[in-house]
Design an enzyme around this catalytic site. Structure first.
Site, PDB file in Angstrom:
ATOM      1  N   ARG A 227      -9.324  -1.889   5.996  1.00 48.49           N
ATOM      2  CA  ARG A 227     -10.236  -2.573   5.082  1.00 48.49           C
ATOM      3  C   ARG A 227     -11.121  -3.273   6.189  1.00 48.49           C
ATOM      4  NH1 ARG A 227      -8.988   0.461   1.587  1.00 48.49           N
ATOM      5  NH2 ARG A 227      -8.496   0.299  -0.616  1.00 48.49           N
ATOM      6  N   GLU A 256     -19.606  -1.428   2.267  1.00 51.80           N
ATOM      7  CA  GLU A 256     -19.835  -0.290   2.132  1.00 51.80           C
ATOM      8  C   GLU A 256     -20.586   0.477   0.814  1.00 51.80           C
ATOM      9  OE1 GLU A 256     -15.783   1.388   1.805  1.00 51.80           O
ATOM     10  OE2 GLU A 256     -15.307   0.634   3.780  1.00 51.80           O
ATOM     11  N   HIS A 274     -15.424   5.861   5.517  1.00 54.40           N
ATOM     12  CA  HIS A 274     -14.205   5.664   4.467  1.00 54.40           C
ATOM     13  C   HIS A 274     -13.508   6.866   3.694  1.00 54.40           C
ATOM     14  CE1 HIS A 274     -12.153   2.536   1.686  1.00 54.40           C
ATOM     15  NE2 HIS A 274     -11.426   3.454   1.963  1.00 54.40           N
TER      16      HIS A 274
HETATM   17  P1  NAP Z   1       1.743  -0.904   2.220  1.00 54.97           P
HETATM   18  O1  NAP Z   1       2.924   0.119   2.119  1.00 54.97           O
HETATM   19  O2  NAP Z   1       1.893  -2.077   1.075  1.00 54.97           O
HETATM   20  O3  NAP Z   1       1.718  -1.475   3.839  1.00 54.97           O
HETATM   21  C1  NAP Z   1       1.086  -2.558   4.275  1.00 54.97           C
HETATM   22  C2  NAP Z   1       1.725  -3.494   5.401  1.00 54.97           C
HETATM   23  O4  NAP Z   1       1.005  -4.309   5.721  1.00 54.97           O
HETATM   24  C3  NAP Z   1       3.158  -3.894   4.803  1.00 54.97           C
HETATM   25  O5  NAP Z   1       4.103  -3.528   5.592  1.00 54.97           O
HETATM   26  C4  NAP Z   1       2.830  -5.463   4.892  1.00 54.97           C
HETATM   27  O6  NAP Z   1       3.973  -6.356   5.374  1.00 54.97           O
HETATM   28  C5  NAP Z   1       1.726  -5.512   6.131  1.00 54.97           C
HETATM   29  N1  NAP Z   1       1.104  -6.844   6.082  1.00 54.97           N
HETATM   30  C6  NAP Z   1       0.857  -7.614   4.873  1.00 54.97           C
HETATM   31  N2  NAP Z   1       0.129  -8.608   5.518  1.00 54.97           N
HETATM   32  C7  NAP Z   1       0.006  -8.486   6.898  1.00 54.97           C
HETATM   33  C8  NAP Z   1      -0.334  -9.237   7.805  1.00 54.97           C
HETATM   34  N3  NAP Z   1      -1.071 -10.399   7.465  1.00 54.97           N
HETATM   35  N4  NAP Z   1      -0.669  -8.713   8.969  1.00 54.97           N
HETATM   36  C9  NAP Z   1       0.067  -7.639   9.257  1.00 54.97           C
HETATM   37  N5  NAP Z   1       0.475  -6.879   8.408  1.00 54.97           N
HETATM   38  C10 NAP Z   1       0.654  -7.258   7.206  1.00 54.97           C
HETATM   39  O7  NAP Z   1       0.427  -0.106   2.196  1.00 54.97           O
HETATM   40  P2  NAP Z   1      -0.044   1.001   2.665  1.00 54.97           P
HETATM   41  O8  NAP Z   1       0.176   2.245   1.863  1.00 54.97           O
HETATM   42  O9  NAP Z   1       0.514   1.386   3.986  1.00 54.97           O
HETATM   43  O10 NAP Z   1      -1.528   0.942   2.907  1.00 54.97           O
HETATM   44  C11 NAP Z   1      -1.877  -0.102   3.807  1.00 54.97           C
HETATM   45  C12 NAP Z   1      -3.565  -0.353   3.414  1.00 54.97           C
HETATM   46  O11 NAP Z   1      -4.131   0.684   3.817  1.00 54.97           O
HETATM   47  C13 NAP Z   1      -3.884  -0.397   1.896  1.00 54.97           C
HETATM   48  O12 NAP Z   1      -3.687  -1.835   1.420  1.00 54.97           O
HETATM   49  C14 NAP Z   1      -5.277   0.048   1.882  1.00 54.97           C
HETATM   50  O13 NAP Z   1      -6.359  -1.269   2.131  1.00 54.97           O
HETATM   51  C15 NAP Z   1      -5.476   0.775   3.385  1.00 54.97           C
HETATM   52  N6  NAP Z   1      -5.894   2.048   3.114  1.00 54.97           N
HETATM   53  C16 NAP Z   1      -6.926   2.659   3.636  1.00 54.97           C
HETATM   54  C17 NAP Z   1      -7.487   3.958   3.391  1.00 54.97           C
HETATM   55  C18 NAP Z   1      -8.726   4.564   3.702  1.00 54.97           C
HETATM   56  O14 NAP Z   1      -9.039   5.376   3.181  1.00 54.97           O
HETATM   57  N7  NAP Z   1      -9.376   4.164   5.047  1.00 54.97           N
HETATM   58  C19 NAP Z   1      -6.758   4.873   2.535  1.00 54.97           C
HETATM   59  C20 NAP Z   1      -5.674   4.280   1.921  1.00 54.97           C
HETATM   60  C21 NAP Z   1      -5.061   3.065   2.183  1.00 54.97           C
HETATM   61  P3  NAP Z   1       5.147  -6.654   4.160  1.00 54.97           P
HETATM   62  O15 NAP Z   1       5.772  -5.506   3.913  1.00 54.97           O
HETATM   63  O16 NAP Z   1       6.094  -7.618   4.978  1.00 54.97           O
HETATM   64  O17 NAP Z   1       4.310  -7.471   3.202  1.00 54.97           O
END
Ligand code: NAP
Length: 309
Positions: A227, A256, A274
């Site tokens: 993000r 955005e 995005h």
């Molecule tokens: P997820 O499975 O919840 O993974 C997020 C990871 O980030 C978890 O392992 C979490 O750790 C970790 N985290 C939390 N706080 C952190 C910090 N301060 N420093 C480093 N890592 C931290 O989510 P996901 O499905 O992988 O998606 C991740 C993010 O990608 C979404 O929240 C979204 O904003 C973004 N995204 C972007 C797009 C795009 O179009 N560009 C598309 C999809 C998603 P813990 O497990 O220990 O809490």
């Protein structure tokens, strides 16, 4: 079965996704957030993750018990209000990992090998005048991933065949064979390519700041598929302008769809609007998972992907 007049769809969905919603059920539409919502005893809200759900709106409909957001990030929801009022929320994790990781890998290769710039070079007739500038090899480099979650882990698996060393940072170590750094600064210092794949939360707000960029150094690349709020954009602009880092590939921005204009004139960036999950297959899967959550809610079943608020 989703009862009629029970779900309020807040904001527009692209045609493909709207067709998929309409195939499953008929929501009441509230497309223009500048006007009051239609009256009714709605129990659930459906929206996209790029639509911010105003707390004021949900307050106007006290019958709401559930919010289904279409996207994995749920930083668009008024989480404190939802929690305080026992309102459930769901998102669409997992089904978009492939698309997001494919884009991330494409951005990385495009950035390091200067693919967009080389295309502009050949199209402008530059090739007949001089050879194209040299780029950077990925093999042998250290790749850091901030956030080893669903997307982070899928990304790491895709990176392995590129002959790189993988490390990550986050709140806690995961069951993975990569080096763990509790602190993003240490990860930045030990990365040639730094991917951001963490959620937007108060803890990750501007987690990539001037100090982290300084730690990355002038040969390192940043790739943000998380993000915009995760990066201090002013600090990043300065770092790019003054070659404090080698380059950045950005799919997400603070503002955005009108990103900071400073990025637009730089030659060491690769920008995408995005589009991490923007494939036909993925958007259909996301829409269906969002509707599956609504169906489960009305059937009083556990939600397939409930957000733990
Ligand atoms: P997820 O499975 O919840 O993974 C997020 C990871 O980030 C978890 O392992 C979490 O750790 C970790 N985290 C939390 N706080 C952190 C910090 N301060 N420093 C480093 N890592 C931290 O989510 P996901 O499905 O992988 O998606 C991740 C993010 O990608 C979404 O929240 C979204 O904003 C973004 N995204 C972007 C797009 C795009 O179009 N560009 C598309 C999809 C998603 P813990 O497990 O220990 O809490």
């Amino acid at each position: 079965m989703i009862p009629v007049n029970s779900v309020l769809q807040v904001g527009h969905f692209p045609e493909l996704m709207q067709a998929e919603i309409d195939r499953r059920f008929t929501p009441t539409l509230h497309l223009d957030l500048q006007v009051p919502p239609p009256g009714g005893q709605f129990e659930a809200i459906l929206l996209r993750s790029n639509t911010k759900l105003p707390e004021a709106l949900i307050k106007q409909i006290p019958s709401i018990r559930m919010v289904a957001t279409c996207g994995v990030g749920y930083d668009n929801l008024p989480l404190t209000y939802l929690k305080e009022h026992g309102i459930k929320a769901s998102n669409t994790p997992g089904v978009l990992n492939d698309a997001v990781c494919e884009l991330a890998i494409g951005m990385m290769l495009g950035l390091l090998r200067r693919i967009p710039e080389s295309e502009a070079f050949i199209k402008s007739g530059g090739w007949s005048k001089a050879p194209f500038k040299l780029a950077t090899t990925l093999a042998g480099k250290k790749v850091g991933i901030v956030g080893m979650g669903r997307i982070g882990q899928d990304l790491a698996k895709r990176l392995e065949p590129f002959k790189v060393e993988i490390a990550y940072s986050g709140p806690s170590p995961k069951q993975v064979a990569y080096t763990y750094y509790p602190n993003i600064l240490d990860l930045a210092q030990n990365s040639d390519v730094l991917f951001l794949a963490c959620p937007a939360t108060p803890d990750t707000y501007k987690i990539v700041n001037a100090q982290v960029l300084e730690a990355m150094g002038p040969t390192a690349f940043l790739i943000n598929i998380a993000r915009g709020s995760v990066v201090d954009e002013e600090a990043l602009l300065y770092a790019l302008q003054h070659k404090k880092i080698a380059g950045a590939a950005l799919d997400v921005f603070e503002n955005e769809p009108n990103p900071n204009k400073g990025f637009l004139s730089l030659d060491n960036v690769l920008l995408t609007p995005h589009i991490g999950s923007a494939t036909t297959e993925t958007r259909i899967a996301m829409t269906n998972l969002a509707v599956d959550n609504l169906e489960a809610f009305f059937a009083k079943q556990p939600l397939p992907s409930e957000v733990s608020i």
